[in-house]
Design an enzyme around this catalytic site. Sequence first.
Site, PDB file in Angstrom:
ATOM      1  N   LYS A 117       0.808  -1.224   0.000  1.00 34.43           N
ATOM      2  CA  LYS A 117       0.000   0.000   0.000  1.00 34.43           C
ATOM      3  C   LYS A 117       0.838   1.269   0.000  1.00 34.43           C
ATOM      4  CE  LYS A 117      -4.104  -2.106   1.352  1.00 34.43           C
ATOM      5  NZ  LYS A 117      -5.468  -1.882   1.696  1.00 34.43           N
ATOM      6  N   GLY A 165      -7.556  -5.914   3.330  1.00 33.40           N
ATOM      7  CA  GLY A 165      -8.907  -6.413   3.587  1.00 33.40           C
ATOM      8  C   GLY A 165      -9.543  -5.798   4.815  1.00 33.40           C
ATOM      9  N   GLY A 166      -9.183  -4.542   5.085  1.00 36.77           N
ATOM     10  CA  GLY A 166      -9.795  -3.854   6.219  1.00 36.77           C
ATOM     11  C   GLY A 166      -9.130  -4.179   7.553  1.00 36.77           C
ATOM     12  N   LYS A 237     -18.323  -5.424  -1.050  1.00 38.80           N
ATOM     13  CA  LYS A 237     -19.303  -4.857  -1.971  1.00 38.80           C
ATOM     14  C   LYS A 237     -20.493  -5.786  -2.119  1.00 38.80           C
ATOM     15  CE  LYS A 237     -15.462  -2.739  -4.327  1.00 38.80           C
ATOM     16  NZ  LYS A 237     -14.414  -3.055  -5.318  1.00 38.80           N
ATOM     17  N   GLU A 275      -8.801   1.931  -7.516  1.00 36.10           N
ATOM     18  CA  GLU A 275      -9.905   2.294  -6.622  1.00 36.10           C
ATOM     19  C   GLU A 275      -9.694   3.679  -6.006  1.00 36.10           C
ATOM     20  OE1 GLU A 275     -11.645  -1.975  -5.290  1.00 36.10           O
ATOM     21  OE2 GLU A 275     -10.470  -0.925  -3.768  1.00 36.10           O
ATOM     22  N   ARG A 293      -6.090  -7.696 -10.809  1.00 33.59           N
ATOM     23  CA  ARG A 293      -6.785  -8.924 -11.223  1.00 33.59           C
ATOM     24  C   ARG A 293      -8.118  -8.562 -11.850  1.00 33.59           C
ATOM     25  NH1 ARG A 293     -10.666  -8.429  -7.152  1.00 33.59           N
ATOM     26  NH2 ARG A 293      -9.800  -7.636  -5.223  1.00 33.59           N
ATOM     27  N   ARG A 339     -24.878  -9.041  -6.045  1.00 33.63           N
ATOM     28  CA  ARG A 339     -24.213 -10.288  -5.653  1.00 33.63           C
ATOM     29  C   ARG A 339     -25.224 -11.152  -4.912  1.00 33.63           C
ATOM     30  NH1 ARG A 339     -17.992  -9.054  -3.879  1.00 33.63           N
ATOM     31  NH2 ARG A 339     -17.629  -7.333  -5.322  1.00 33.63           N
TER      32      ARG A 339
END
Lengths: 461, 80
Positions: A117, A165-166, A237, A275, A293, A339
Site C-alpha cells: 500500500k 482487507g480492512g 461490496k 480504486e 486482477r 451479488r
Amino acid sequence: MTIRSLLIANRGEIAVRIIKAAKALGIRTVQVHSAADADMLAVKLADEAIDIGPPAAKKSYLSIPTVINAAKRAGVDAIHPGYGFLSENGDFADAVEAAGMIFIGPKGDAIRLLGDKVAAREVAKKAGVPTVPGSDGRVDGIVAARKVAETTGFPIMIKAAAGGGGRGIRIANNMAELESQFPMASAEALAAFGDGGLYLEKVISRARHVEVQILGDGENVVHCYERECSLQRRRQKVWEEAQAFLLPARVREKLCASAVALAREVKYRGAGTVEYLYDDETQDFYFIEVNTRIQVEHPVTEMITGIDLVQEMIRVAGGARLSVTQNDIVPRGHAIECRINAEDATRDFMPAPGQIGRLSIPEGEGIRFDTMLYAGYSIPPFYDSLLGKLIVWAETRDACLDRLKGALQQLEIGGVPTTVPLHLALAGDDSVRRGAFHTRFLEAWLEAEFSRQLQSKSEVA
Amino acid sequence: MSIKQVRAPMPGTFYRSSGPDQPPFKADGDTVTSADTIGLIEVMKTFHTVAAGVDGKALRFLVDNEDPVMAGQVIAEVDE
C-alpha cells in the site's frame, strides 16, 4: 506466443466465466478442483479436470506447488488465477513463468509493487494521481505522526503498511487518541503481519467508492470507464453499478485519465482496477489501491462497453496488443450487478450452504446471470457464499432499476436462503433510486429500513 | 457413567483454537461446562463458536483441528 490451453486456478462462478471466455477463443480448458468441488459446474464444463487435494484452500487452491504441478501435468500454456486465492500473489505469477507457462495477469514485480500500500501510494503520487492526505510513506514514530496529524487534521486513520482487507486499521479522533493508539497499532501490526510499519491517512467521511477499470498490454493502456461500488457491508461490496451516474463529466475525465497514468507508470499488462474515494461535496477524488486482477464486478463494465474483459486479458497475456483503442470505448446505457449470496438476510446474513433445489434463471434483453449453480448442486461450506451475480442493463438508470426488480422477482433459487430479498428491497428503495448513498449507507440502512421491512412482513405473515 | 455427544451445529471446518498461534480451547481429558467454548466452525469464511452444550468430566475430541465436519456430525464426547 499464442495460448492454446489454459488452466483455471480458481472455483465457483469466476471459473465458469473464464472457461466460457477461453472456449470463445478456441482454447482448451483444464479445471483444478479440491475434493469438495468435484461436482462443481466448472469441472463439468472444462475439457479436463484435475483433483488438487483436500477442501481446505491452503492445501489446494492456495498451494503454489500443487497448482503448478497440475498445470505441468496437464501440459497447459497458461494459468488464469481468477479473483481471490492466488490472483494477487506475485510469487505465484513468478512461479508460473519459471515453470515455462504464461500467467494471465501482470508481472510478479508489478503485483508486489501495487500490492504494497505504501509503495502503491508512491507510484500514484509519481503519476500525479491525488492520494488521501496523510504521511509520505511509513511514519517513523510518534513525533513524526504528530506532525502529519497537525497538517491533515482529525479524524485520522492509522494503517498497517502490510495490512489488507480492512485489517490493521485504527481511527484516532484527536491528538491524545493518536498518541495512545499509535504504539499499540504498531505492536499489533507486527504481531499480525510481521511488520510493525504504519502510515497515516485522513478519514474521508461520507465518501463514495468509485473505481476505474483499466486494460493494458504492457505498452498501451486504456480505461473502460468507472464503476460505483459504495453499497458495502463489512467492507464487502454488495451491489455495483456502471457508470458512477452522479459523477460530473469533468471529474470523470480526470479520474479515468489518472488511472491510465498510474497504469502507464508500471507498464501494466492485463485487466486491473484503480480504486478511489470520491467526495461528493468537494468533488475531490483520492487514490486508495490497485487490484491487479479481474474483479467480481467486471460484468457491469462489460455490459456498458461491450468489451469481454476476460477474453482481452487472455489475448494480451498471449502477447497480443490491446484489441481496442480509447476512442473505440464508448459507454452506453446503465448496468447494475447484485451479488447473490447463500446467506439468510433475515438472520444477520448467516451463511447457509446446502443443496440447490429448483432453479429458475431470468432471461431477456439486458439480463445476465453469471453463476456456478445448477439444480441438484450441493454448495460446499468451505469457500465464500457467492452463488452468482445478476447483472441487468438498460438505456437509463431508472429503466435499469425497473428491469432489475423484474429479474429479481423471476430469479428462483430453491433449497437455500439467498440475498435476493435484500436486493429486491434495495431496488425498491427511494434513496437508492436517487443515488443518495455512500460507503457507510448500507449498514445503517440494514439496521433501520431493512429490519423495519422484515418486521412488517413477519407481522403480515 | 454415561457418555454425551457434542455435535457440529453447522457444516464447515473445525478449529480447536482461536488462531494458529493460540492454545486449544480445550484439551482431551478436560472437564467442561455447558457454556464452555470447545472450538470454532468456519462456514463460508465466517467463524462461529461451538459450545460444549453439556457438563462433564472428561472431554474427548473425535475430529482433528482443521478437519471438515458435517452438520450434526459428532465432534466430541463427554463423560458425565
